[in-house]
Each structure stands twice: as C-alpha cells, then as structure tokens.
Design an enzyme around this catalytic site. Structure first.
Site, PDB file in Angstrom:
ATOM      1  N   GLU A 177       0.865  -1.180   0.000  1.00  0.00           N
ATOM      2  CA  GLU A 177       0.000   0.000   0.000  1.00  0.00           C
ATOM      3  C   GLU A 177       0.902   1.230   0.000  1.00  0.00           C
ATOM      4  O   GLU A 177       1.751   1.374   0.871  1.00  0.00           O
ATOM      5  CB  GLU A 177      -0.927  -0.009   1.225  1.00  0.00           C
ATOM      6  CG  GLU A 177      -1.644   1.290   1.499  1.00  0.00           C
ATOM      7  CD  GLU A 177      -2.450   1.814   0.308  1.00  0.00           C
ATOM      8  OE1 GLU A 177      -3.317   1.096  -0.203  1.00  0.00           O
ATOM      9  OE2 GLU A 177      -2.183   2.975  -0.122  1.00  0.00           O
ATOM     10  N   GLY A 190     -19.247   5.553   1.298  1.00  0.00           N
ATOM     11  CA  GLY A 190     -20.374   5.310   2.204  1.00  0.00           C
ATOM     12  C   GLY A 190     -20.478   3.839   2.608  1.00  0.00           C
ATOM     13  O   GLY A 190     -21.221   3.497   3.524  1.00  0.00           O
ATOM     14  N   ALA A 300       4.168   0.285  -5.334  1.00  0.00           N
ATOM     15  CA  ALA A 300       4.508  -0.580  -6.468  1.00  0.00           C
ATOM     16  C   ALA A 300       4.820   0.311  -7.665  1.00  0.00           C
ATOM     17  O   ALA A 300       4.093   1.270  -7.943  1.00  0.00           O
ATOM     18  CB  ALA A 300       3.334  -1.495  -6.786  1.00  0.00           C
ATOM     19  N   ARG A 425     -26.465   9.447 -11.350  1.00  0.00           N
ATOM     20  CA  ARG A 425     -25.450  10.415 -10.936  1.00  0.00           C
ATOM     21  C   ARG A 425     -24.995  11.295 -12.095  1.00  0.00           C
ATOM     22  O   ARG A 425     -24.820  12.502 -11.937  1.00  0.00           O
ATOM     23  CB  ARG A 425     -24.230   9.676 -10.384  1.00  0.00           C
ATOM     24  CG  ARG A 425     -24.498   9.061  -9.060  1.00  0.00           C
ATOM     25  CD  ARG A 425     -23.312   8.284  -8.568  1.00  0.00           C
ATOM     26  NE  ARG A 425     -23.581   7.804  -7.223  1.00  0.00           N
ATOM     27  CZ  ARG A 425     -22.781   7.011  -6.544  1.00  0.00           C
ATOM     28  NH1 ARG A 425     -21.664   6.588  -7.071  1.00  0.00           N
ATOM     29  NH2 ARG A 425     -23.096   6.629  -5.331  1.00  0.00           N
ATOM     30  N   HIS A 535     -15.547   8.276  -9.548  1.00  0.00           N
ATOM     31  CA  HIS A 535     -15.227   6.878  -9.861  1.00  0.00           C
ATOM     32  C   HIS A 535     -14.809   6.810 -11.319  1.00  0.00           C
ATOM     33  O   HIS A 535     -15.431   7.429 -12.175  1.00  0.00           O
ATOM     34  CB  HIS A 535     -16.469   6.012  -9.632  1.00  0.00           C
ATOM     35  CG  HIS A 535     -16.207   4.541  -9.718  1.00  0.00           C
ATOM     36  ND1 HIS A 535     -16.037   3.746  -8.604  1.00  0.00           N
ATOM     37  CD2 HIS A 535     -16.082   3.718 -10.786  1.00  0.00           C
ATOM     38  CE1 HIS A 535     -15.811   2.501  -8.985  1.00  0.00           C
ATOM     39  NE2 HIS A 535     -15.841   2.455 -10.306  1.00  0.00           N
TER      40      HIS A 535
END
Ligand code: ADP
Length: 597
Positions: A177, A190, A300, A425, A535
């Site tokens: 990470e 959410g 990475a 959306r 997104h």
C-alpha cells in the site's frame, strides 16, 4: 525475596534502564535519574480529528510499556492506523517526542497530547519521556527482496478482500500500500453494498432478483458493460455480503436499505458507521490474523515478468527500491484514477482541473499504467463518473447531502428545481454543471431529516459545513433563501409546488422517480453542493475469473485484477452501491483464482 537480593536486582535494573534510555537517545533521562515515577496505568484525554480521544498509558520502571486506546472517534484506516504507528514508536523509543503521521496530523497531535496528558498524571516530569531528537516514524524495510505466493497491490477493499481470500486458501500473502495507511477510496466511501435478495430485503418484504440487478446495472451503464462480468457480480453479491458478515465480522445495520438512483428497489445494505471504514477495518484485522504481511508506505512501481508470466512487483519504500517475488501471481487492486487530473484529461478532456475530486490521494491510476506497460488491454477509459452532491470547496463527498435519497430537492441560484433528484449520478451532475456557477442547493426539512438522519449521523461534517457557510439551518423557507441570496418567493413557490407533487406522488416537471417526502416542517436545511470526479469506470480488462486480459484477448498468466482498477463492469455510469459489491466480489474471485492457477 531477601532485601539484599532485591537491592542487587534493583541496581541491575537501574543500570539496564539507564543503558536503554541512553541507547535510544533519551539524553534528558540521565539527569532525571533521581526522579521517582510510580508504576501504574494513567488515563489521558484530548481532542483528535473526530472528537474525544482517551488513552491509557502504562509506565513500569520509568518506561512506557504500553499505550491502549480507551476511546476514539478517529477515521478507521487513517486516524486509527496513525495512532497505532505512534503507539509503536512511543513504546519502542520510550519517548512522546514523535513525528506526526503524514496525512493524519490532527489525529496524530490529538493522540500525542492524550499520551502526554496521561504521562503527566503519573506525576513524572514530561521531560523524562521527551527524547531530544524527534523520533521519525519511517524506518524503511529491512530487506530488499521478499517472496510470497501472492503479492497484492493496493490496500483498499478490493486488495484486502483478495489478500484475505488468498490467505484463507492457504497462500502466503504480501500486500503493498503506497499510503501510510490502508483504506483507499473504500474507507472514505459510504460503504453501501447492493445485494439482491439480501436477508434485509427478505425481512422487509422487498422483491428483488439477480435478473433485476443485472438489468439495472447494464441499463444504468448504457448497456456497454460486459454482461458476463455483470452476471458474475449479481451471482456472487449475496455470498460476498454473507462472507463479510460471518467470516470477516463486518457489522451492517440490520434494518436499513438504501435505494440509489437507477436502482429499481431498495437494495444497498449499510455498514455500521455509515462509511466503508467498518469494512476496511475488519478486513485488515482478518488479514493480519491470517498472517498477511501489510507493507504500508510501499509503492509498487512496475510488474516483473519472466517468459510472459507476471512474477512479481518492483516497489519503493522510503525512497529505496525493493522487489516482491510472487510465486503464484500478483493481484492488482490499486484503484482508479479520479485524483489524477493529467490521466483524466488524457482519456476524457472534459474532466480537467475545474472538477475537484472525492477520491483519496492514492487514486492515481498506477495499477492501470503498470498493467498496460506489460500488455494489458484497457477498456472504457473515457468513462469517468462525478458525484453530484460534493463539497464545492474541498471536493469531498457530502454524506449530509445523502438527504437526497430520502427526498431532498435540488434548486439553482434562481430557487428553481432543474432535475430529477432520484436520477442517475451522471444526469444530475450534468444538470448541475449546466446551472449558473456549476453548483446547486439541496433543500430539505424535518420530514426528510427524520428518514435520513444525515445531520446527526454525520454531525462532524454537518458542523463543518455550517462553519464554512456551505449549509444553513433555519426555521422558515424565506430565511433559507436569504442564507444564499436566492429569491425567497421563487424558492417558497418551488417548495409549495413540490409538496403538491409529493401528495400526488407524481412529478410532472422532472419525473422524480422515488423518495417523495414533503418539505413542510422546520427547521429546514439548505446545502451548497457541486459535482466532483468520483469513480473511474474504465481500467484493465478482466474475465469472470478476475484474470487480466492482454490486447490480443489472451489471459496474462500470473496477473489478476479486482476493483476500481478494472473496467467493463459499470459501463458509462456506476450505480450507487455497486462499487463495494464489485470490489468484494471480484477481490474474492481474484484471491481464490490466484491460489488455484
Ligand atoms: P478499490 O475500491 O478498488 O479497492 P481503493 O481506492 O479503495 O480501490 O484502494 C486502492 C488502494 O491502492 C489505495 O489505498 C491506494 O493508495 C493504493 N495504491 C494505488 N497505487 C498504488 C501503488 N502504486 N502501490 C501500492 N498501492 C497503491
């Protein structure tokens, strides 16, 4: 024990203690050796990012031997993880003079202050536990080479689900990470999870099916998604949810379901706390229990290959190169690229810097770039979703504005409605962008508040919005309008007309499709909102086994991908509640497949 022996042991302990203190750079300690410190556990309190922080500090023989968190309201995967790093450093160095964790400075300061307050309660001078030199947190990795059966890139929900599943199947797993904490966008989401046929739907008598989930998802993404992937999503949603509950111990609200725009029925289960932090926390706990080694602050940089098979990952940690060999394979779960303006513009010039983002800093598309470099096929890269009701100043998603799902309406600067608030959306975002100033106002009253409870569930955000003058709470619609310089008569008429539509359950103006609730009881709320990139639907092409596909349509041996790093599941537009479903379903598939191949 004889007194003489006791004294001798005490002398040895004293010398040993002094040696330790000098050894760890605590120069102050030698001049304070005469100070007596009572052994014991002391409680200290302060304020962190999320509210009261209480810790219990154990001191034995002038050494801090442990720090336990008694009360915390910090964000899981960020503030909580930061306190864990600080705790380790405090105990290892017997010093409270420790660097703050980058990206979590307020939580760090709060934690350090609470520990200092506890130490003070012991009666000892704080200087006894203040090393002259501030303790730096990042130590770097001990080796330059590590080998695991499975290497996972990314510690969001997708990566953690893959890591846990691979470990459950007996594999050794290393997870990289790049941020100091795991969590990714999953932790700040959410956390809602669309589950067709869930236990909650059954209890509530809501009729749903996999077929309806598939048709909603395909239709919501304008029918360009891969039907095979969507079918896999639908088929595995319920078992993934049950797995989270039973194997991973994730707590979900027992009677709450959300219905997002474009979804035919209330389908989304909601984790306790109303954010993805519950999911990340529990997955991380499970991963650690199963022996998954989590390397934070480890980025990475490239996938390594041998004879066409992916064999590992090169990475950097504290600026130094390190190689992770994967004997079975690599799961790429490095998330999307909503926070990378250059990459957004490369694939879709519309989403330039005028859009802020809801995404965390780590969402820069590294996993997509790395995979493409070794021949992976990318799909739907221009499909970028905005979240319509975000904070117009920070870009961060507004959970208070989730009042929309219970019926809050959107108005423009003129005080007029302009869109179906229960729509998709992308439609709502585009409609807001077409208004003067590219923002809108969400308006609701107590009837909606009673259903959504967003002002109390997200109290911290609510207070923050108020103090930034982005939200007003007033007793009548006129002062609601005045708070943002909107024409009061127009807004009053808009609300009155809308209340009529609520009674008729029909919206002739914008065909609002769900959540008809009146706005007639104060106090009322008005919140300024704007769309933010949220997104990225495009990414690595995968098959239903989460195997990465190359530009010739062939499986890339040793490479698996799951979560927002992939493309083809959501088409042009991801439905609310389908991201968590995607990352857990495909994270599990990737984690299982990599151990099989
Ligand atoms: P998903 O929902 O698909 O799991 P998230 O955004 O929740 O995606 O998580 C992706 C994680 O991957 C983030 O925590 C991000 O910081 C991490 N990440 C991104 N790029 C890299 C990289 N190069 N190396 C390691 N981790 C990375």
């Amino acid at each position: 024990m004889k007194q003489s022996l006791k004294r001798a042991l005490f002398a040895v302990a004293l010398v040993f203690g002094l040696f330790l203190m000098v050894g760890c750079g605590n120069q102050q300690a030698s001049s304070k050796q005469a100070t007596t410190v009572k052994d014991g556990t002391y409680v200290g309190t302060s304020k962190g990012e999320g509210g009261t922080l209480k810790v219990a500090v154990t001191i034995k023989g002038k050494k801090i031997t442990d720090v336990k968190t008694v009360e915390t309201h910090e964000t899981a995967g960020l503030g909580i993880e930061a306190s864990e790093q600080l705790r380790e450093a405090i105990v290892a160095h017997n010093s409270v003079n420790v660097d703050a964790v980058s990206g979590a400075s307020k939580s760090s300061e709060g934690y350090l202050t609470a520990v200092k307050n506890a130490v003070k309660k012991s009666g000892a001078p704080l200087s006894l536990f203040m090393s002259k030199k501030k303790i730096a947190l990042s130590k770097g990795l001990a080796k330059t080479d590590y080998t695991y059966d499975v290497v996972v890139i990314g510690g969001g929900g997708g990566g953690l689900a893959a890591a846990v599943t691979a470990a459950e199947n007996g594999a050794t797993v290393g997870l990289l990470e790049k941020q100091p904490n795991v969590g990714g966008n999953t932790a700040v989401s959410g956390g809602e999870f669309n589950v067709p046929g869930s236990d909650i739907q059954k209890r509530k008598g809501i009729k749903d099916s996999k077929a309806l989930f598939i048709s909603d998802t395909l239709k919501g993404g304008d029918n360009i998604a891969d039907p095979a992937l969507v079918t896999t999503l639908a088929n595995n949603a319920n078992s993934a949810y049950e797995w989270l509950k039973t194997d991973v111990n994730v707590r979900f609200h027992k009677d709450e379901l959300l219905q997002f725009g474009g979804v035919s029925v209330p389908r989304a289960v909601v984790p306790v706390g109303g954010t993805g932090a519950e999911i990340v926390n529990k997955l991380q706990k499970k991963a650690k229990k199963l022996g998954v080694k989590i390397y934070t602050s480890t980025k990475a940089t490239a996938l390594t290959t041998a004879s066409g098979k992916v064999t590992g990952v090169t990475a950097t940690n504290t600026g130094k190169p390190v190689t992770f060999h994967a004997t079975k394979g690599v799961v790429d779960a490095a998330g999307g690229f909503a926070a990378n303006v250059a990459m957004r513009v490369k694939y879709n010039p519309k989403y330039d810097a005028t859009y802020k983002t809801t995404a965390v800093a780590g969402a820069t598309g590294d996993g997509i770039v790395m995979a493409q470099k070794i021949g992976a096929q990318l799909v739907d890269m221009k499909q970028i979703q905005t979240y319509p009701t975000s904070n117009p100043e920070t870009g961060i998603i507004s959970y208070v504005a989730d009042a929309r799902f219970s019926g809050a309406i959107l108005v423009n600067q003129a005080g007029k409605r302009f869109v179906n608030e229960s729509g998709r959306r992308d439609d709502i975002s585009n409609a807001i962008m077409a208004q003067k100033g590219h923002y809108a106002y969400l308006v609701w009253g107590q009837e909606i508040e009673k259903l959504s409870k967003t002002t109390t569930t997200y109290k911290k955000e609510f207070n923050g919005l108020k103090s930034s003058n982005l939200l007003a709470e007033t007793n009548n619609v006129k002062s609601l309008a005045d708070a943002f310089d909107i024409d009061a008569t127009t807004l009053s008429n808009t609300v009155k007309t809308f209340n009529g539509y609520v009674k008729a359950k029909k919206d002739p103006d914008f065909q609002k499709s769900a959540a008809f609730t009146s706005i007639a009881k104060g106090p009322y709320y008005i919140e300024k909102v704007a769309p933010s990139t949220h997104h990225t639907m495009g990414g690595i092409k995968i098959n239903t086994n989460a195997q990465a596909i190359d530009t010739k349509g062939q499986v890339i041996p040793g490479l698996y991908a799951a979560g927002e790093v992939t493309g083809g599941i959501h088409g042009t537009n991801r439905l609310g509640g389908n991201a968590i479903c995607d990352i857990i379903v495909f994270g599990r598939i990737a984690g299982a497949q990599v151990t099989k191949d």
